[in-house]
Design an enzyme around this catalytic site. Structure first.
Site, PDB file in Angstrom:
ATOM      1  N   LYS A   1     -15.983   1.733   9.382  1.00 39.84           N
ATOM      2  CA  LYS A   1     -14.818   1.849   8.479  1.00 39.84           C
ATOM      3  C   LYS A   1     -14.186   0.474   8.259  1.00 39.84           C
ATOM      4  CE  LYS A   1     -10.228   1.912   8.009  1.00 39.84           C
ATOM      5  NZ  LYS A   1      -9.179   1.081   8.610  1.00 39.84           N
TER       6      LYS A   1
ATOM      7  N   GLU B   1      -3.040   1.602   2.157  1.00 39.15           N
ATOM      8  CA  GLU B   1      -3.431   2.871   2.774  1.00 39.15           C
ATOM      9  C   GLU B   1      -4.251   3.788   1.859  1.00 39.15           C
ATOM     10  OE1 GLU B   1      -3.496   3.283   5.748  1.00 39.15           O
ATOM     11  OE2 GLU B   1      -1.790   2.417   6.785  1.00 39.15           O
TER      12      GLU B   1
ATOM     13  N   ARG C   1     -15.775   1.150  13.571  1.00 35.60           N
ATOM     14  CA  ARG C   1     -16.364  -0.176  13.306  1.00 35.60           C
ATOM     15  C   ARG C   1     -16.882  -0.241  11.866  1.00 35.60           C
ATOM     16  NH1 ARG C   1     -17.618  -0.770  18.565  1.00 35.60           N
ATOM     17  NH2 ARG C   1     -19.301   0.768  18.455  1.00 35.60           N
TER      18      ARG C   1
ATOM     19  N   ASP D   1       5.225  -6.453   8.720  1.00 35.39           N
ATOM     20  CA  ASP D   1       4.167  -5.460   8.854  1.00 35.39           C
ATOM     21  C   ASP D   1       3.150  -5.726   7.735  1.00 35.39           C
ATOM     22  OD1 ASP D   1       2.837  -2.935   9.395  1.00 35.39           O
ATOM     23  OD2 ASP D   1       3.850  -2.174   7.603  1.00 35.39           O
TER      24      ASP D   1
ATOM     25  N   ASP E   1       0.283  -3.076   6.566  1.00 37.03           N
ATOM     26  CA  ASP E   1      -0.083  -1.903   5.755  1.00 37.03           C
ATOM     27  C   ASP E   1       1.158  -1.235   5.162  1.00 37.03           C
ATOM     28  OD1 ASP E   1      -2.993  -1.821   6.206  1.00 37.03           O
ATOM     29  OD2 ASP E   1      -2.372  -1.617   8.295  1.00 37.03           O
TER      30      ASP E   1
HETATM   31  C1  XBP Z   1      -1.034   0.860   9.968  1.00 39.82           C
HETATM   32  C2  XBP Z   1      -1.971   1.818  10.518  1.00 39.82           C
HETATM   33  C3  XBP Z   1      -3.367   1.472  10.613  1.00 39.82           C
HETATM   34  C4  XBP Z   1      -4.189   1.506   9.357  1.00 39.82           C
HETATM   35  C5  XBP Z   1      -5.644   1.479   9.725  1.00 39.82           C
HETATM   36  O1  XBP Z   1       0.274   1.116  10.479  1.00 39.82           O
HETATM   37  O2  XBP Z   1      -1.601   2.865  10.966  1.00 39.82           O
HETATM   38  O3  XBP Z   1      -3.928   2.420  11.448  1.00 39.82           O
HETATM   39  O4  XBP Z   1      -3.939   2.727   8.643  1.00 39.82           O
HETATM   40  O5  XBP Z   1      -5.968   0.387  10.493  1.00 39.82           O
HETATM   41  P1  XBP Z   1       1.431   0.027  10.409  1.00 39.82           P
HETATM   42  P2  XBP Z   1      -7.171   0.408  11.561  1.00 39.82           P
HETATM   43  O6  XBP Z   1       1.559  -0.383   8.980  1.00 39.82           O
HETATM   44  O7  XBP Z   1       2.656   0.761  10.872  1.00 39.82           O
HETATM   45  O8  XBP Z   1       1.085  -1.118  11.329  1.00 39.82           O
HETATM   46  O9  XBP Z   1      -8.205   1.368  11.074  1.00 39.82           O
HETATM   47  O10 XBP Z   1      -7.676  -1.032  11.592  1.00 39.82           O
HETATM   48  O11 XBP Z   1      -6.605   0.836  12.888  1.00 39.82           O
HETATM   49 MG    MG Z   2       3.171  -0.152   7.630  1.00 35.16          MG
END
Ligand code: XBP
Ligand code: MG
Length: 256
Positions: free
Chosen positions: A86, A19, A84, A10, A12
């Site tokens: 963001k 985050e 977009r 993964d 994020d």
């Molecule tokens: C990651 C997310 C994403 C990011 C934002 O979850 O939830 O939405 O917060 O990304 P995970 P985008 O780690 O479980 O994959 O704004 O590009 O969607």
């Molecule tokens: Mg994650």
């Protein structure tokens, strides 16, 4: 016996703590640039993380928390425009070098590669975010070090649905029992387990209280020799940082 062939990461919260200080800041900067009186505090953002996907998260906020909204014709189009922008803000933060990898990530990627394991990404975030993070944070390996990048809208249903993991497996041309996933959240764990993949968790401030039932190992970080992990759940023997022999052992126990 089925051998471990690939690690699926993964992004994020797992590869990097993106985050609170990157995605959240990018959302808030975008809201401010649009004159919106919306602000997501670090604490409130923790609640919003229950909804995966940036567009989905904004929509949830608008429909469930009813912030002041300007006159718009189409909510989804408005949200798509915000998202977009963001993404551009997020990329600027990454390019400014403000998003370091989590401890042990670079070490594990390098040693996994040396041990002949294949590497993949399975994430909810947008593809361009992954590409840029890899380029700026994992320089020597970069994007080409990964055999598959499964990201964002390539599937209809985001985590906790297993779709992004099924997509990664199809790109790798491997079965679930040949892989091990590394996640940081309950949504991520549900996605990987639903795809039948052995999973370990590295927690962070946003996820440490979540339910990780079904994970083969829960630690607070991958760790380094000078910065060992704290084990929360699982059997690690004498090991103090996540390495390839530990992952092979965990995978062996999972498949037998
Ligand atoms: C990651 C997310 C994403 C990011 C934002 O979850 O939830 O939405 O917060 O990304 P995970 P985008 O780690 O479980 O994959 O704004 O590009 O969607
Ligand atoms: Mg994650």
């Amino acid at each position: 016996m089925t051998e471990l062939a690939a690690l699926i990461f993964d992004i994020d919260g797992t590869l990097a703590d993106t985050e609170r200080d990157a995605h959240r800041v990018a959302f808030n900067d975008t809201f401010a640039a649009h004159g919106l009186e919306w602000y997501w505090s670090a604490e409130f953002y923790g609640e919003l993380l229950a909804v995966t996907g940036g567009r989905e998260r904004i929509k949830h906020y608008v429909t469930q928390h009813h912030p002041p909204l300007p006159t718009i014709n189409h909510l989804d189009a408005f949200i798509a425009d915000l998202h977009r922008e963001k993404t551009q803000c997020f990329l600027d933060i990454v390019r400014a070098g403000q998003v370091p990898l989590r401890p042990g990530v670079q070490r594990l990627l390098t040693s996994a590669r040396q041990a002949g394991l294949r590497l993949a990404i399975a994430t909810t975030t947008s593809y361009i975010n992954v590409q840029t993070l890899l380029e700026y944070c994992i320089h020597p390996l970069a994007e080409s070090g990964f055999d598959a990048i499964a990201a964002g809208d390539v599937v209809t249903h985001k985590k906790p649905a297993p779709d992004i993991y099924f997509y990664a497996l199809s790109q790798l041309n491997l079965r679930a029992d040949q892989c091990l996933a590394i996640e940081d959240s309950d949504n991520g764990l549900r996605a990987s387990l639903s795809a039948g993949i052995c999973t370990i968790i590295t927690t962070n401030d946003y996820t440490s209280e979540q339910d990780f039932t079904g994970a083969s190992l829960v630690v607070d970080q991958l760790g380094e020799p000078h910065q060992p992990f704290t084990k929360i759940v699982g059997d690690v023997g004498e090991t103090r940082w996540v390495d390839v022999p530990l992952l092979k052992n965990i995978h062996k126990r999972y498949v037998t």
